[in-house]
Scaffold this motif. Structure first.
Motif, PDB file in Angstrom:
ATOM      1  N   TRP B  16      15.617 -40.352   2.554  1.00  0.00           N
ATOM      2  CA  TRP B  16      16.932 -39.760   2.603  1.00  0.00           C
ATOM      3  C   TRP B  16      17.085 -39.026   3.925  1.00  0.00           C
ATOM      4  O   TRP B  16      16.105 -38.441   4.389  1.00  0.00           O
ATOM      5  N   LEU B 330      19.638 -34.584   8.064  1.00  0.00           N
ATOM      6  CA  LEU B 330      18.493 -33.812   7.589  1.00  0.00           C
ATOM      7  C   LEU B 330      17.740 -33.240   8.778  1.00  0.00           C
ATOM      8  O   LEU B 330      17.483 -33.949   9.748  1.00  0.00           O
ATOM      9  N   VAL B 331      17.392 -31.957   8.691  1.00  0.00           N
ATOM     10  CA  VAL B 331      16.527 -31.328   9.686  1.00  0.00           C
ATOM     11  C   VAL B 331      15.373 -30.696   8.927  1.00  0.00           C
ATOM     12  O   VAL B 331      15.600 -29.835   8.068  1.00  0.00           O
ATOM     13  N   CYS B 332      14.138 -31.149   9.175  1.00  0.00           N
ATOM     14  CA  CYS B 332      12.995 -30.518   8.507  1.00  0.00           C
ATOM     15  C   CYS B 332      11.782 -30.521   9.425  1.00  0.00           C
ATOM     16  O   CYS B 332      11.803 -31.115  10.500  1.00  0.00           O
ATOM     17  N   ARG B 333      10.751 -29.807   9.009  1.00  0.00           N
ATOM     18  CA  ARG B 333       9.526 -29.754   9.792  1.00  0.00           C
ATOM     19  C   ARG B 333       8.781 -31.074   9.625  1.00  0.00           C
ATOM     20  O   ARG B 333       8.748 -31.649   8.545  1.00  0.00           O
ATOM     21  N   GLU B 336       6.262 -31.487   6.890  1.00  0.00           N
ATOM     22  CA  GLU B 336       6.767 -31.228   5.537  1.00  0.00           C
ATOM     23  C   GLU B 336       7.720 -32.306   5.055  1.00  0.00           C
ATOM     24  O   GLU B 336       8.479 -32.078   4.106  1.00  0.00           O
ATOM     25  N   ARG B 339       8.489 -33.317   1.410  1.00  0.00           N
ATOM     26  CA  ARG B 339       9.353 -32.522   0.535  1.00  0.00           C
ATOM     27  C   ARG B 339      10.733 -33.145   0.351  1.00  0.00           C
ATOM     28  O   ARG B 339      11.488 -32.721  -0.523  1.00  0.00           O
ATOM     29  N   VAL B 340      11.065 -34.099   1.184  1.00  0.00           N
ATOM     30  CA  VAL B 340      12.402 -34.692   1.101  1.00  0.00           C
ATOM     31  C   VAL B 340      12.626 -35.344  -0.254  1.00  0.00           C
ATOM     32  O   VAL B 340      13.682 -35.197  -0.869  1.00  0.00           O
ATOM     33  N   LEU B 343      13.314 -32.756  -2.743  1.00  0.00           N
ATOM     34  CA  LEU B 343      14.639 -32.188  -2.490  1.00  0.00           C
ATOM     35  C   LEU B 343      15.731 -33.079  -3.057  1.00  0.00           C
ATOM     36  O   LEU B 343      16.638 -32.625  -3.761  1.00  0.00           O
ATOM     37  N   ARG B 347      17.386 -31.855  -6.364  1.00  0.00           N
ATOM     38  CA  ARG B 347      18.579 -31.126  -5.948  1.00  0.00           C
ATOM     39  C   ARG B 347      19.768 -32.021  -5.704  1.00  0.00           C
ATOM     40  O   ARG B 347      20.716 -31.645  -5.043  1.00  0.00           O
TER      41      ARG B 347
END
Lengths: 356, 356
Positions: B16, B330-333, B336, B339-340, B343, B347
């Motif tokens: 995603w 999407l902006v994430c580390r 990590e 975790r998508v 999420l 969520r």
């Protein structure tokens, strides 16, 4: 009659990628659907009749300005073929205004700032109008009571008190060093130069003619013929020959009588995404979202900005600014947002024309 | 005749916001304009004739699959009304295949992985086909020579050697602990369970009937009537009643004779944005961009992914994954990204339906 002239010509590369050549900062609807331009216009409600509100902007933005200010007559929207700095923008407006109302009082407002609260703003404008009534030959400039030793603004040093909250200007000061700015703040005698003014139109025209005679002559010719030449190559050619000069440098610093009216307002220059964010209350985690759809999961001190219905999700990240526009997205560190201007201006070539 | 069945049913929430319910991982054109499905199909060139390539996918993806594989006959695209795990997907394909070619050899491929180099892949498939010729009652599974003690895969323990590179399977092993995985790797006797197989269609049908008789009966009925019922509520109703079960758990672990053919390939499961990034060579700063327009200024170890012509600019940021899709970003580390999945699955409600 009282007239208000809103200066809305800037471009604002620091708010890229939302601000663009064709979508400047003052037209972005970042404030609950309202733009800076619309906020200025709201601020003038009750002070100036809609038919006496004028806007000087780039000819390229005229349609957008008209759409955002439906109650301002289209004839009051002045489209410059190109930017030639504030002395010429104000001069053109003054010449057009005097042809409609020989006895006009003219106030000048910028569209770059958030000014609060409204009551103090209105009180300062009222004081400025009264100062002009009492000293009809003077040019009145509004000075913002400084709240910090800001090094990014010019300052005004007040001189002799002539009325409550009104002084003669002793001196115009360029952007100071931090040390100097601290001394200014401590003295209580210095104000931020707001770029807002009020004067009798006759007074500003007289000073323009005295101090910038060539510009004044060319602007008068343009104004005489404006209905016919606006938007034509002839207007562009005339503008191209105008000497670029700011109203401060070209007129205010040399005018015979300049008064300072203090404005004790919170005055936020929206010169970066950080300052845009500072207009909003952050949530418990310090995040600010100015976006119809944004979700920050397990992140702190972020800023998310988007005009559109695009969903922006931040997951486990801190201290970022993420700005989404229809065709471009920016991700940068929150304390480095000032670099955006540099990035856009120096690196626009690799972006391609459509992203400017 | 040799037939290839590509399993392309998954959804892939971990990719995603590019992967969606209606735009699953295997159809995303992330590899120089090609999708995983198209890469699998290219991998089969020279090994299987286009008219003998089949795809089992969700009925909802049939049009997209047809568009991506124009040389595969539309009659070979099998659209499941809903996912009922691999035993049923493979079983339906086997029943449809045997009706066209009673003497078929059937190979099964997944569309979740990047497999390189092609020469070793082709050699392993060839070895599998030869094993089936020699042991026509056996089911052949391909084991990937492990390159790390991966704890995310099932393992195959090889037994008796029956031909060069071909063993009997001694045991199927579930995902191991890291300690166990290290022991597997050190022993040289364990392989990653690839989910790729080859067998005589008669052999798999016999085992399905023996081990999953109810499923086999229902699937046979469906296949007999497939041209008429595919895409109808009747097919959906029949699928809904199938017991969900995987081919490993339902058949392979209990089959009379299972052989292992080793595939000494680099085998990348594209289960996250990190693994997608690992398919590309990073630039000097460690950045990977899979996007027509991306610019990383003064940033290191970032991953930027976008299908579209949207400009993504990263300024002074490190270790981020930024994925842009038409309607979500999407902006994430980078470390990590796993975790998508969580999420999106937990969520999705707050996102709203259109972002699933």
């Amino acid at each position: 009659m009282r007239h208000a002239v809103i200066m809305a010509g800037g471009a604002g590369t620091r708010l890229w990628p939302l601000s663009r050549r064709m979508r400047p900062k003052q037209l972005l609807r970042l404030f609950d659907g309202a733009s800076l331009l619309q906020l200025v216009r709201r601020r003038l409600a009750g002070l100036f009749a809609p038919e006496n509100i004028w806007v000087v902007t780039s000819a390229a933005y005229l349609d957008q300005v008209a759409e955002q200010l439906p109650d301002v007559p289209r004839d009051n929207l002045i489209g410059e073929p190109m930017g030639r700095d504030t002395a010429n923008a104000i001069g053109l407006a003054a010449h057009l205004l005097v042809r409609r109302d020989r006895d006009a009082t003219m106030a000048v407002f910028t569209a770059d700032h958030i000014i609060q609260p409204q009551t103090r703003f209105a009180a300062a404008i009222q004081a400025g109008l009264e100062a002009v009534e009492r000293f009809p030959q003077s040019l009145v400039t509004f000075g913002i009571t400084p709240q910090s030793p800001h090094t990014g603004y010019g300052y005004l040093h007040r001189g002799e008190l002539v009325a409550p909250g009104t002084w003669r200007v002793a001196e115009f000061k360029e952007k100071p060093t931090l040390e100097t700015a601290r001394a200014y703040l401590a003295s209580g005698e210095y104000y931020w130069n707001s770029g807002m003014f009020v004067w009798r139109v006759e007074a500003i025209l007289a000073e323009l003619e005295r101090l910038l005679p060539e510009n004044a002559r060319a602007l008068k010719r343009l104004a005489t013929d404006w209905e016919r030449v606006a938007g034509t190559p002839a207007a562009a050619a005339a503008f191209a020959q105008l000497r670029r000069i700011s109203i401060d440098f070209g007129v205010m610093e040399h005018a015979r009588s300049v008064l300072l009216v203090e404005m004790t307002c919170d005055w936020k220059d929206l010169g970066s995404w950080a300052s845009v964010a500072s207009t909003r209350t952050a949530d418990e985690a310090g995040n600010v979202t100015i976006a119809p759809r944004a979700m920050i999961v397990d992140g702190r001190q972020n800023v998310v900005i988007s005009e559109a219905e695009h969903l922006v999700v931040l997951l486990g990240v801190d201290d970022l600014v993420v700005v989404h526009s229809e065709d471009a997205t920016l991700v940068c560190r929150r304390h480095e947002v000032e670099r955006v201007k540099d990035l856009v201006e120096r690196r626009r070539k690799p972006f391609g024309d459509q992203y400017e």
